[in-house]
Design an enzyme around this catalytic site. Structure first.
Site, PDB file in Angstrom:
ATOM      1  N   LYS A  84      12.089  45.279   5.116  1.00  0.00           N
ATOM      2  CA  LYS A  84      12.208  45.575   3.701  1.00  0.00           C
ATOM      3  C   LYS A  84      13.084  44.882   2.599  1.00  0.00           C
ATOM      4  O   LYS A  84      13.106  44.742   1.627  1.00  0.00           O
ATOM      5  CB  LYS A  84      12.957  46.926   3.992  1.00  0.00           C
ATOM      6  CG  LYS A  84      12.126  47.979   4.478  1.00  0.00           C
ATOM      7  CD  LYS A  84      12.381  49.381   4.131  1.00  0.00           C
ATOM      8  CE  LYS A  84      11.071  50.309   4.367  1.00  0.00           C
ATOM      9  NZ  LYS A  84      10.925  50.550   5.840  1.00  0.00           N
ATOM     10  N   GLU A 106      14.156  54.777  -3.938  1.00  0.00           N
ATOM     11  CA  GLU A 106      14.351  56.021  -3.190  1.00  0.00           C
ATOM     12  C   GLU A 106      14.351  55.721  -1.686  1.00  0.00           C
ATOM     13  O   GLU A 106      14.165  54.410  -1.390  1.00  0.00           O
ATOM     14  CB  GLU A 106      12.716  56.734  -3.200  1.00  0.00           C
ATOM     15  CG  GLU A 106      11.588  55.947  -2.326  1.00  0.00           C
ATOM     16  CD  GLU A 106      11.404  54.792  -2.860  1.00  0.00           C
ATOM     17  OE1 GLU A 106      11.629  54.204  -3.859  1.00  0.00           O
ATOM     18  OE2 GLU A 106      10.609  54.075  -1.986  1.00  0.00           O
ATOM     19  N   SER A 371       8.418  44.901  12.917  1.00  0.00           N
ATOM     20  CA  SER A 371       8.811  44.801  11.643  1.00  0.00           C
ATOM     21  C   SER A 371      10.511  45.032  11.441  1.00  0.00           C
ATOM     22  O   SER A 371      11.021  44.933  10.591  1.00  0.00           O
ATOM     23  CB  SER A 371       8.377  46.178  10.677  1.00  0.00           C
ATOM     24  OG  SER A 371       8.217  47.179  11.797  1.00  0.00           O
TER      25      SER A 371
HETATM   26  C1  LIG Z   1      10.113  51.374   6.489  1.00  0.00           C
HETATM   27  C2  LIG Z   1       9.601  50.503   7.807  1.00  0.00           C
HETATM   28  C3  LIG Z   1       8.324  50.567   8.089  1.00  0.00           C
HETATM   29  C4  LIG Z   1       6.931  51.216   7.255  1.00  0.00           C
HETATM   30  O1  LIG Z   1       6.803  50.752   6.006  1.00  0.00           O
HETATM   31  P1  LIG Z   1       5.672  49.649   5.794  1.00  0.00           P
HETATM   32  O2  LIG Z   1       5.732  49.797   4.139  1.00  0.00           O
HETATM   33  O3  LIG Z   1       4.515  50.373   6.386  1.00  0.00           O
HETATM   34  O4  LIG Z   1       5.953  48.421   6.445  1.00  0.00           O
HETATM   35  C5  LIG Z   1       8.247  49.872   9.194  1.00  0.00           C
HETATM   36  N1  LIG Z   1       8.898  49.265   9.899  1.00  0.00           N
HETATM   37  C6  LIG Z   1      10.128  49.561   9.639  1.00  0.00           C
HETATM   38  C7  LIG Z   1      11.245  48.682  10.621  1.00  0.00           C
HETATM   39  C8  LIG Z   1      10.579  50.195   8.401  1.00  0.00           C
HETATM   40  O5  LIG Z   1      11.934  50.209   8.241  1.00  0.00           O
END
Ligand SMILES: *Cc1c(COP(=O)(O)O)cnc(C)c1O
Length: 396
Positions: A84, A106, A371
């Site tokens: 993020k 948000e 992610s």
């Molecule tokens: C917020 C988040 C997601 C989901 O958001 P996307 O916009 O679909 O990437 C996925 N993995 C993590 C670790 C997150 O913090």
């Protein structure tokens, strides 16, 4: 505004009062994204502050056990523990260049709020984060993190008091505050957000493509990522769109199963409609009312998917599958035990899907975007373990 759609999806379904802000943003975005000075400042921050490039790791023990070749793009190693920050830093730098002094955001689980508060502290911007009261209650450590970095957290008591309501409130505040920029946290919402957020995350796929060519000697057969709003997935996918041999798979939250109705699988269980300024696939009832969602991972628990994914699905360039809570928890345990990596529960859905599909994927080279890291989820894991022996078995 031009190029506001991905095929039939996307667009600008926004009230008149928001249009001036969106147009101002689009103009700034267009000129700054092609400005070499801006791009150099952003690259410098991503490298020296956020920790890019992130590593690409060959998950050797899991690969051996399952009979595929699994590579993990390590966004869990980025500062604040998830992808993020790529977007938060990008948008905050953009806002600063636009002369804005205040940032609105948000947050659901708190990850985007933390990333935005971080970027604001680094760049010296005022930060206000809107968060549903249910989420603020569930995610107290993230509320504290944001406050420690100087952000003001505004608790929202409307609607379901979760992410969707926080977005409504942040957009409302943006309309009446010309000194503010609204940092939307995923590749959704009205144009230009889906394109802009995707562009800030393209670095994930660009790095991963070069790294896998160097470390594995070839492109992957599959590139796979979890899909909430879709920002980490689109950041990975964009680098491979022209590589026809690379199959793209997005993994949504299957929750307790599609039939149970308790999930966030928009493609399997939804239909096209409009939410938060954009036409895309979403979970709604026959009257177009948005349905409640469920996932063990807060970051995938959102009723709409980013419009670029809706178009990739329509064109069959990517396919969208789902993994249940249980499958994700199993992957969380497997990656922890076999690779020494505690993954975010969101990312665990992508890993869980490949473990479930091990038959189809024998001998294939798989690139999974990890992610985020799982430290934020230890409370959830702990609570599930306390619930009884059956859960404890799933997790041990
Ligand atoms: C917020 C988040 C997601 C989901 O958001 P996307 O916009 O679909 O990437 C996925 N993995 C993590 C670790 C997150 O913090």
């Amino acid at each position: 505004m031009k190029h506001t759609r991905f095929g039939p999806y996307g667009g600008v379904f926004a009230p008149e009062t928001l249009m001036a802000s969106l147009e101002e943003l689009e103009d700034a975005w267009r000129s700054l994204w092609s400005d070499l000075g801006f791009r150099a400042r952003l690259s410098g921050l991503l490298r020296d502050y956020a920790g890019r490039p992130t590593a690409l790791t060959h998950a050797e023990r899991l690969s051996e056990e399952f009979g595929f070749e699994l590579w993990l793009k390590r966004e869990d190693l980025l500062h604040t523990g998830a992808h993020k920050l790529n977007n938060a830093l990008g948008q905050c730098l953009l806002a600063q260049a636009m002369g804005k002094t205040r940032i609105l955001a948000e947050t659901g689980a708190g990850q985007h709020g933390v990333a935005t508060a971080t970027a604001c502290a680094k760049l010296g911007l005022d930060c206000v984060v809107y968060m549903g009261s249910v989420d603020a209650q569930r995610q107290r450590p993230n509320v504290l993190r944001m406050q420690l970095m100087g952000a003001r957290v505004v608790v929202v008591e409307h609607g379901q008091r979760t992410l969707k309501d926080a977005i409504n409130e942040a957009m409302r505040a943006w309309v009446s505050d010309p000194q503010a920029h609204y940092v939307l946290g995923s590749a959704l919402g009205p144009h230009p957000f889906p394109s802009m957020v995707a562009a800030f995350h393209e670095v994930i796929g660009q790095e991963a493509r070069a790294q896998i060519l160097e470390q594995a000697g070839d492109l992957p057969d599959y590139a796979i990522a979890c899909v909430g709003g879709g920002s980490n997935a689109i950041g990975l996918f964009r680098a491979f769109l022209e590589d026809e041999s690379v199959r793209l798979v997005g993994v949504e939250a299957g929750g307790e199963g599609i039939d149970s109705g308790r999930h966030a699988a928009r493609f399997a269980g939804g239909s096209p409609g409009v939410l938060h300024g954009c036409f895309t696939w979403l979970l709604q009832d026959d009257d177009g009312q948005i349905l409640p969602t469920h996932s063990v991972s807060a970051g995938l628990d959102y009723p709409a998917v980013g419009p670029e994914h809706a178009d990739l699905e329509r064109r069959q360039r990517a396919r969208y599958e789902s993994a249940s809570d249980e499958v994700a928890l199993r992957a969380f345990a497997a990656l922890s035990e076999r690779e020494g990596i505690l993954p975010a529960l969101e990312s665990s859905h992508a890993v869980g899907w490949v473990m479930e599909q091990a038959q189809e994927l024998q001998g294939k080279r798989l690139l999974v975007n990890l992610s985020g890291r799982g430290d934020k989820d230890l409370g959830t894991i702990f609570a599930l373990r306390q619930e009884g022996a059956s859960d404890a078995e799933v997790l041990s």
